[in-house]
Design an enzyme around this catalytic site. Structure first.
Site, PDB file in Angstrom:
ATOM      1  N   ILE A  16     -15.341   3.312 -16.838  1.00  0.00           N
ATOM      2  CA  ILE A  16     -14.014   3.638 -16.299  1.00  0.00           C
ATOM      3  C   ILE A  16     -12.929   3.615 -17.387  1.00  0.00           C
ATOM      4  O   ILE A  16     -11.935   4.318 -17.279  1.00  0.00           O
ATOM      5  CB  ILE A  16     -13.661   2.719 -15.102  1.00  0.00           C
ATOM      6  N   GLY A  37     -16.941  -7.914 -16.844  1.00  0.00           N
ATOM      7  CA  GLY A  37     -17.114  -6.637 -16.136  1.00  0.00           C
ATOM      8  C   GLY A  37     -16.021  -5.622 -16.456  1.00  0.00           C
ATOM      9  O   GLY A  37     -15.595  -5.478 -17.609  1.00  0.00           O
ATOM     10  N   ASP A  39     -12.920  -5.697 -15.673  1.00  0.00           N
ATOM     11  CA  ASP A  39     -11.711  -6.403 -16.095  1.00  0.00           C
ATOM     12  C   ASP A  39     -11.729  -6.638 -17.610  1.00  0.00           C
ATOM     13  O   ASP A  39     -10.756  -6.315 -18.320  1.00  0.00           O
ATOM     14  CB  ASP A  39     -11.683  -7.742 -15.336  1.00  0.00           C
TER      15      ASP A  39
HETATM   16  N1  AR6 Z   1     -16.825   1.043 -15.933  1.00  0.00           N
HETATM   17  C1  AR6 Z   1     -17.214   1.282 -14.653  1.00  0.00           C
HETATM   18  N2  AR6 Z   1     -17.874   0.376 -13.907  1.00  0.00           N
HETATM   19  C2  AR6 Z   1     -18.175  -0.804 -14.481  1.00  0.00           C
HETATM   20  C3  AR6 Z   1     -17.803  -1.133 -15.810  1.00  0.00           C
HETATM   21  C4  AR6 Z   1     -17.085  -0.145 -16.550  1.00  0.00           C
HETATM   22  N3  AR6 Z   1     -16.697  -0.349 -17.797  1.00  0.00           N
HETATM   23  N4  AR6 Z   1     -18.221  -2.407 -16.075  1.00  0.00           N
HETATM   24  C5  AR6 Z   1     -18.854  -2.857 -14.964  1.00  0.00           C
HETATM   25  N5  AR6 Z   1     -18.833  -1.877 -14.000  1.00  0.00           N
HETATM   26  P1  AR6 Z   1     -17.281  -6.244 -11.847  1.00  0.00           P
HETATM   27  P2  AR6 Z   1     -16.354  -7.512  -9.355  1.00  0.00           P
HETATM   28  C6  AR6 Z   1     -19.350  -1.922 -12.620  1.00  0.00           C
HETATM   29  O1  AR6 Z   1     -18.159  -7.382 -12.144  1.00  0.00           O
HETATM   30  O2  AR6 Z   1     -17.738  -7.535  -8.813  1.00  0.00           O
HETATM   31  C7  AR6 Z   1     -14.458 -10.093 -13.527  1.00  0.00           C
HETATM   32  O3  AR6 Z   1     -14.781 -11.239 -14.282  1.00  0.00           O
HETATM   33  C8  AR6 Z   1     -20.321  -3.012 -12.284  1.00  0.00           C
HETATM   34  O4  AR6 Z   1     -21.640  -2.594 -12.603  1.00  0.00           O
HETATM   35  O5  AR6 Z   1     -16.468  -5.656 -12.960  1.00  0.00           O
HETATM   36  O6  AR6 Z   1     -15.235  -7.053  -8.466  1.00  0.00           O
HETATM   37  C9  AR6 Z   1     -13.105 -10.232 -12.839  1.00  0.00           C
HETATM   38  O7  AR6 Z   1     -12.178 -10.932 -13.662  1.00  0.00           O
HETATM   39  C10 AR6 Z   1     -20.111  -3.158 -10.797  1.00  0.00           C
HETATM   40  O8  AR6 Z   1     -20.842  -2.182 -10.065  1.00  0.00           O
HETATM   41  O9  AR6 Z   1     -16.212  -6.598 -10.682  1.00  0.00           O
HETATM   42  C11 AR6 Z   1     -13.462 -11.015 -11.608  1.00  0.00           C
HETATM   43  O10 AR6 Z   1     -13.560 -12.387 -11.890  1.00  0.00           O
HETATM   44  C12 AR6 Z   1     -18.623  -2.841 -10.596  1.00  0.00           C
HETATM   45  O11 AR6 Z   1     -18.228  -2.168 -11.792  1.00  0.00           O
HETATM   46  C13 AR6 Z   1     -14.825 -10.488 -11.238  1.00  0.00           C
HETATM   47  O12 AR6 Z   1     -15.385  -9.991 -12.461  1.00  0.00           O
HETATM   48  C14 AR6 Z   1     -17.738  -4.057 -10.397  1.00  0.00           C
HETATM   49  O13 AR6 Z   1     -18.203  -5.115 -11.201  1.00  0.00           O
HETATM   50  C15 AR6 Z   1     -14.737  -9.327 -10.273  1.00  0.00           C
HETATM   51  O14 AR6 Z   1     -16.038  -8.970  -9.874  1.00  0.00           O
END
Ligand code: AR6
Length: 181
Positions: A16, A37, A39
């Site tokens: 993203i 992730g 963030d």
């Molecule tokens: N681009 C697109 N999708 C992604 C990317 C990226 N660069 N990186 C991961 N994903 P997550 P949550 C996907 O963990 O579950 C953080 O520590 C990933 O595979 O980013 O809402 C925050 O600070 C998954 O399908 O978010 C919070 O503490 C999706 O994006 C916590 O994680 C969301 O994964 C939030 O957890």
């Protein structure tokens, strides 16, 4: 596909932080001060301006942090976007139905994006990573909510899915919604 309000919903596979859009939505946590992730990737690529804006929010309107299901906009720093909209997804629970909070993330992010005048909005699959939400259900909630609430000035909602499995789950959920008419 197009929503009843004429908003185009698209699915793409990728990172993203590489997208070009008016709004990039961040799957944040209530501290607004970064994490892993999406963030972590947004703060890494977007640079320190985003964190500085988040710290200002914590020092002013969001002293206690951002509540689950809510959304707030900041600068997008060095990202190819005008704003990052930070939203806090619910942690998955097998004993409690938190779907309304997940739907609220999409609804509130779109509301904040529209208030800013955004036309294109890129979403990750909120809560489906570190927060443990099953991808098929997360995809259904995401698409159903966007279909219901997306409206002008937003013209495109793009889901940016990180891997093949996420993309496939979103594709399946979108086809099921289309079949329902
Ligand atoms: N681009 C697109 N999708 C992604 C990317 C990226 N660069 N990186 C991961 N994903 P997550 P949550 C996907 O963990 O579950 C953080 O520590 C990933 O595979 O980013 O809402 C925050 O600070 C998954 O399908 O978010 C919070 O503490 C999706 O994006 C916590 O994680 C969301 O994964 C939030 O957890």
């Amino acid at each position: 596909m197009r929503t009843p309000e004429g908003v185009t919903v698209t699915l793409v596979r990728g990172d993203i932080t590489r997208q070009s859009a008016d709004v990039i939505v961040n799957a944040a946590n209530s501290s607004l001060l970064g994490g892993g992730g999406v963030d972590g990737a947004i703060h890494r690529r977007g640079g320190p301006e985003i964190l500085a804006a988040c710290r200002e929010l914590r020092a002013s309107r969001y002293g206690k942090g951002l509540r689950t299901g809510q959304a707030v906009a900041t600068t997008a720093g060095a990202l190819d976007a005008q704003w990052v909209v930070h939203t806090v997804g619910p942690v998955w629970s097998s004993s409690e139905d938190r779907s309304a909070l997940l739907a609220s993330c999409y609804r509130e992010s779109l509301r904040v994006a529209a208030e800013s005048g955004a036309r294109t909005v890129a979403f990750p699959a909120i809560s489906t990573g570190i927060y443990g939400w099953p991808m098929d259900d997360g995809a259904r909630i995401a698409l159903r909510t966007v279909l219901e609430v997306a409206a002008p000035p937003v013209t495109e909602v793009r889901f940016v899915l990180f891997d093949a499995q996420a993309y496939a789950e979103f594709e399946e959920a979108l086809e099921a919604l289309e079949a329902q008419g």
